[in-house]
Design a protein around this motif. Structure first.
Motif, mmCIF file in Angstrom:
data_model
loop_
_atom_site.group_PDB
_atom_site.id
_atom_site.type_symbol
_atom_site.label_atom_id
_atom_site.label_comp_id
_atom_site.label_asym_id
_atom_site.label_seq_id
_atom_site.Cartn_x
_atom_site.Cartn_y
_atom_site.Cartn_z
ATOM 1 N N SER A 94 0.825 -1.204 0.000
ATOM 2 C CA SER A 94 0.000 0.000 0.000
ATOM 3 C C SER A 94 0.864 1.262 0.000
ATOM 4 C CB SER A 94 -0.905 -0.014 1.214
ATOM 5 O OG SER A 94 -0.117 -0.002 2.378
ATOM 6 N N THR A 95 0.204 2.379 -0.159
ATOM 7 C CA THR A 95 0.876 3.676 -0.165
ATOM 8 C C THR A 95 1.559 3.995 1.160
ATOM 9 O OG1 THR A 95 -0.733 4.443 -1.782
ATOM 10 C CG2 THR A 95 0.516 6.123 -0.618
ATOM 11 N N PRO A 96 0.990 3.647 2.338
ATOM 12 C CA PRO A 96 1.698 3.954 3.586
ATOM 13 C C PRO A 96 3.083 3.302 3.665
ATOM 14 C CG PRO A 96 -0.588 3.453 4.081
ATOM 15 C CD PRO A 96 -0.383 3.163 2.620
#
Length: 188
Positions: A94-96
């Motif tokens: 994911s982006t995080p």
């Protein structure tokens, strides 16, 4: 009347200190080889590159020199290696995770730059300490065996042997570093 001590050759303590603080070339070769092997086996090149950068920074933080930044740099480099390894095993992350990797890379880069600045600053201070010390005081601070051999070489007008010059540089670096450490302790 000639001076009691002949003039010592110019001593580049700065370069000797930088060489002492440099990371082990064998460890850097090992990091480069393992990163290259991982890049060849990996479908994506970015995770191995980031892990290799973190490992090179880890080697840099564990080399000799000022250690204040090392206490924060070592865990940051380990986190960066771990995040890069996690990303390699979970490519659909994911982006995080990507933001964490970017933050870790920025932090490790900043800490490595701060450590380099500290090493260069210390090298400059040691060179200034040596240059500001009178010639007689420099002779007195040398070990007896080194000063006798150096005096014989300088008085004979033959070029100084490279091994003696290296010993002279290292002995000078040792007393300059000791003087600097004592001055820092007095300031605390």
């Amino acid at each position: 009347m000639p001076p009691p001590y002949p003039d010592l050759p110019s001593i580049d303590v700065r370069r000797a200190y930088l060489a002492c603080c440099a990371p082990s070339p064998w460890l850097l070769v090992l990091v480069l080889a393992s990163t290259s092997a991982w890049m060849l086996a990996s479908p994506h090149a970015l995770p191995p590159l980031l892990a290799g950068f973190g490992a090179a920074a880890l080697v840099w933080f564990h080399s000799d020199g000022p250690g204040r930044v090392n206490r924060l740099g070592t865990p940051a480099a380990l986190v960066m290696i771990g995040l890069a390894a996690w990303w390699a095993t979970h490519p659909a992350s994911s982006t995080p995770l990507h933001l964490l990797i970017i933050a870790a890379a920025i932090l490790v880069s900043a800490l490595a730059a701060l450590r380099l600045r500290a090493v260069l600053h210390m090298a400059t201070r040691l060179q200034a300490r040596v240059d500001a010390t009178a010639m007689a005081a420099r002779w007195i601070k040398l070990p007896a065996a080194v000063s006798v051999l150096a005096a014989q070489q300088l008085l004979s007008k033959d070029p100084m042997q490279p091994s003696l010059h290296r010993t002279l540089v290292l002995a000078t670096l040792a007393w300059a570093a000791n003087e600097e450490a004592q001055a820092m302790e007095r300031r605390r």
